[in-house]
Every structure is written in structure tokens, then in C-alpha cells.
Write an enzyme that holds these catalytic residues in place. Structure first.
Site, PDB file in Angstrom:
ATOM      1  N   SER A  22       6.034  14.501  50.336  1.00 31.59           N
ATOM      2  CA  SER A  22       5.265  13.173  49.489  1.00 31.59           C
ATOM      3  C   SER A  22       5.002  13.645  47.686  1.00 31.59           C
ATOM      4  CB  SER A  22       4.423  12.957  50.468  1.00 31.59           C
ATOM      5  OG  SER A  22       3.764  14.281  51.146  1.00 31.59           O
TER       6      SER A  22
ATOM      7  N   HIS B 180       7.741   8.325  53.662  1.00 36.37           N
ATOM      8  CA  HIS B 180       8.360   8.153  52.569  1.00 36.37           C
ATOM      9  C   HIS B 180       9.545   8.026  52.422  1.00 36.37           C
ATOM     10  CE1 HIS B 180       4.226   8.694  49.999  1.00 36.37           C
ATOM     11  NE2 HIS B 180       4.154  10.087  51.186  1.00 36.37           N
TER      12      HIS B 180
ATOM     13  N   LYS C  41       2.421   1.672  53.246  1.00 35.55           N
ATOM     14  CA  LYS C  41       3.868   2.177  52.362  1.00 35.55           C
ATOM     15  C   LYS C  41       4.748   0.948  51.996  1.00 35.55           C
ATOM     16  CE  LYS C  41       2.707   7.354  52.413  1.00 35.55           C
ATOM     17  NZ  LYS C  41       1.158   6.810  53.205  1.00 35.55           N
TER      18      LYS C  41
END
Length: 427
Positions: A214, A242, A273
Site C-alpha cells: 500500500s 488494495h 476500501k
């Protein structure tokens, strides 16, 4: 001597040792004052190093444009993990409202007592389908998913091989298990192979890596990792926080991007996310593993079930991605537009093609000052410095969202050029 006199004679020495209640209270106050002094010294050292992390206050919903306390007008947000813009997507929000009305605000229970609703099972089924895995278990966060996996799966006769730059939650989770721990150099397949040779006497071997790292946007070399796993009889685990939702042709993640979905055995990821951005994490993998986690994983057993509105939002987010990959496919051109323009302007951008675009600056104070100046120009970014990244590796981490327009991206680049020239980063 009377019984009363005897008792008093025993009490007096004790009082002499312990002192009066007033003196005990003074010692307590002194201990608190000493602790405060130690803490204030540590806080002062953080401020002096320029690594103090202030929290800006957002007064609107999350999105590509936000309102920030103390700033006038709308601000372009370029540092959220809201990769697909689903945090405030109308259908996702409405799904949360519907779940709130039909299933309530919360469960007031862990899953195995009275905290499992049909919504939880529906989401777990959809996530298993999304990742093409046998089963899924939900957690309060992916940090909890990482904390709850390794202790259950691995024992003292096993070995875990972990990339040296894995996320803090992976590191903490591995610390909880009793397996032999071998750390290999960042994305170094040669060093990983040496560690696999060292672990051949172990009962089970588990290779552990972030799918995407990340801080730099580096994509793990999963093809080579999976080849080595097959050669040396190891399993492969990836953290996809991610990557889930937008990497790969259908947004399934790093394993789909690199064509190794059938060779990665366990995937941990997040709902916080790309998948709506609310909260929650999960593990997908073989059904026997998921069944065992339900019986023994401590963060699962001792944490409240995810609130129904959060689950409702996540269900709709996953449904949108199962129905179409259009949103995920829009990320590539927007990411490369930003990266190319910033490189042309003279900035150093880490990584290659991931929406995480770290603008490398080196100095922590410089990263903080540039981020503050960017806010004055209407661009919300944050400086990252130690201990989030190594010392001397401070940067501003820009994150591109599918919800950003080309005009948004160009305006961000223009602000970086103006600020970069002011601070002597570019000419």
C-alpha cells in the site's frame, strides 16, 4: 493482652509500611504525573521530527469532492481508499438504509451466540463467489482477519514465509502464531526460494504477501511466488485490501490480474476500501479452513457481528461488481493520466500502474508542508512519514478513484506543479 490490643498491635506495623491514605494518594498522583511527563516527551519528539499526524475534519460524505472544516468551498479528495467511488454511491447508500430499517442498527452479539443474520450469510456467499473460493468468513476489519488466521492455521511444526514489507496487521498476526518465522527480502524470489529450502523440514509451509503493497503501489510477483510454492510444496496467502474490486479484468484482484487465481489458496481482504468503504474484512479459502476459523479464530469469536447497515451496503457493492466490470476497467486510463503527467513535470512517482501513486519527497517536514499548501489550492492529500513509511522515504500518497474526472486529475497535477516549484522539488 486482650484480643483487641493484639489486633491493634498487628495493624500498626502494617500502617507504618503502607502509610496514611493521603500518602498513598500522593504516590498515585506522582505515578500519573510521571507517566504524563514520559508521554509528553514522546509527543514532543514526534512534533520536532515533523512526523505529527493531524486529523483534518471532513464535514460531508466521502467522495471525489468533499467539504473540509476550515476550508472554503468544495475540495478535491485524492487520498481516500474509495477506489471505485462506491462509498457514497446512491444504490450502496440506499441498501444500507434498507438494511437498517429491516434488520436494525446492530446485533449486540458475537456471531455464534445470536449475531448471525441472513444478511451475513448472503454477503459471505457473494464474496466467496466473487473470489471463486469455496467459503468466506466475515470479520470486523481485515486487521482482525489477519490477526485471526495464522494462529489457527499454523502450529510449531509449520513455517511461515513473509515478505519483509508486509502490512503491519500481517506482521502482528504472524507474531501470534507459534510457527517458524522466515522473512524474505521485499519481492525477492531468489531469497524466498532460499527460505523455502530452509523450511523443507516443516509440516506445512505458508508464503504470505500483500497482493499490492500500500505504501508504494508495488504488485507482488505472484506468478513467480506460485511457481516456487508448487516446486517446494507450500501454500500461498495474499492480502488484497488494495486490489479487490479493481485489479484484473473483472476486478477480482492481483491473482486475477496475474492469472493465478487457482494457485493462491487463501485471500484476506476488506470491505473498507473499494467495496463501499464502510467497515469489515474477510477471509476466503477452502471450506475446512473457514469452518475451523469459525471455531477458533479469536477476533471472530470475541467481536460483535458486523452491523446490518454495513453488511447491506457491502452486499450491494459486491452485486454491482458481479454484474459488471465497467467501473473497474475505468481505473487504468485515469491512473496512467496522472502518472504520466506527474513524471513529465519532473516528479518521482513510485510503483508502476497501480492507482496508489506515491509522490516521493524524502523529507517528512517537506511532505507535510506540501500537503498543507495543496489543501490551500483545493486538493486534499496527506504527507506520509515515519513510522508509516521508513525514515527518509516520506511521500505524498495520491490515490486515483474511478469517480475522478480527467479535469479533476489535471487540476491535481497543476496544484502539484505549483507547490513543487514553491518548495524546490521541481524546477
Amino acid at each position: 493482652m486482650s484480643l483487641g490490643k493484639a489486633a491493634r498491635s498487628l495493624i500498626r506495623p502494617v500502617r507504618g509500611v503502607l502509610g496514611s491514605p493521603e500518602s498513598a494518594l500522593k504516590r498515585s498522583y506522582a505515578a500519573v504525573a510521571e507517566a504524563k511527563a514520559v508521554l509528553e516527551h514522546e509527543l514532543d519528539s514526534i512534533r520536532a521530527a515533523g512526523t505529527w499526524k493531524a486529523e483534518r475534519i471532513i464535514t460531508s460524505k466521502q467522495g471525489p469532492q468533499i467539504n473540509v472544516d476550515g476550508s472554503r468551498g468544495s475540495i478535491l479528495n485524492f487520498c481516500a481508499n474509495n477506489y471505485l467511488g462506491l462509498s457514497s454511491h446512491p444504490e450502496v447508500v440506499q441498501a444500507g438504509i434498507d438494511a437498517l430499517k429491516s434488520h436494525g442498527a446492530g446485533m449486540s452479539s458475537v456471531r455464534f451466540i445470536c449475531g448471525t443474520q441472513d444478511l451475513h450469510k448472503d454477503l459471505e456467499q457473494k464474496l466467496a463467489e466473487f473470489h471463486a473460493r469455496e467459503d468466506c468468513i466475515l470479520y470486523a476489519s481485515c486487521f482482525d482477519a489477519n490477526a485471526g488466521l495464522f494462529e489457527v492455521l499454523l502450529g510449531p511444526d509449520d513455517a511461515v514465509l513473509s515478505d519483509e514489507l508486509n502490512h503491519a496487521s500481517i506482521i502482528d498476526g504472524i507474531r501470534l502464531c507459534r510457527a517458524k518465522r522466515l522473512r524474505y527480502k521485499h519481492m525477492d524470489l531468489s531469497d524466498l526460494e532460499n527460505k523455502l529450502k530452509e523450511a523443507q523440514s516443516s509440516r506445512m509451509r505458508l508464503i504470505v504477501t500483500d497482493g499490492v503493497f500500500s505504501m508504494d503501489g508495488d504488485v507482488a510477483p505472484l506468478t513467480g511466488i506460485c511457481d516456487l510454492a508448487e516446486q517446494y510444496g507450500a501454500m500461498v496467502f495474499i492480502d488484497e485490501c488494495h486490489a479487490t474490486g479493481f485489479l484484473g479484468p473483472r476486478g477480482r484482484g492481483t491473482d486475477e490480474l496475474l492469472g493465478v487465481m487457482d494457485k493462491v489458496h487463501i485471500v484476506n481482504s476488506t470491505l473498507g476500501k473499494a467495496l463501499g468503504g464502510a467497515a469489515g474484512g474477510y477471509t476466503v479459502g477452502p471450506k475446512p479452513l473457514i469452518d475451523l476459523l469459525r471455531q477458533r479464530s479469536r477476533p471472530y469469536l470475541f467481536s460483535n457481528a458486523l452491523p446490518p447497515p454495513v453488511v447491506g451496503c457491502a452486499i450491494r457493492a459486491v452485486q454491482l461488481l458481479l454484474e459488471s466490470s465497467e467501473i473497474a476497467q475505468s481505473m487504468t486510463s485515469k491512473t496512467m493520466r496522472f502518472r504520466n503527467k506527474m513524471n513529465q513535470a519532473g516528479f518521482t512517482i513510485a510503483g508502476t500502474s497501480h492507482p496508489i501513486c506515491p509522490v516521493m519527497l524524502g523529507d517528512a517536514r517537506l511532505a507535510s508542508m506540501m500537503a498543507d499548501d495543496m489543501l490551500k489550492l483545493g486538493i486534499y492529500v496527506i504527507g506520509f512519514s515515519y513510522p508509516v513509511v521508513p525514515k527518509g522515504k516520506a511521500r505524498i500518497r495520491v490515490q486515483i478513484s474511478a469517480a475522478h474526472t480527467d479535469e479533476d486529475i489535471d487540476r491535481c497535477v497543476d496544484a502539484f506543479i505549483q507547490t513543487g516549484r514553491k518548495h524546490g522539488v521541481i524546477s
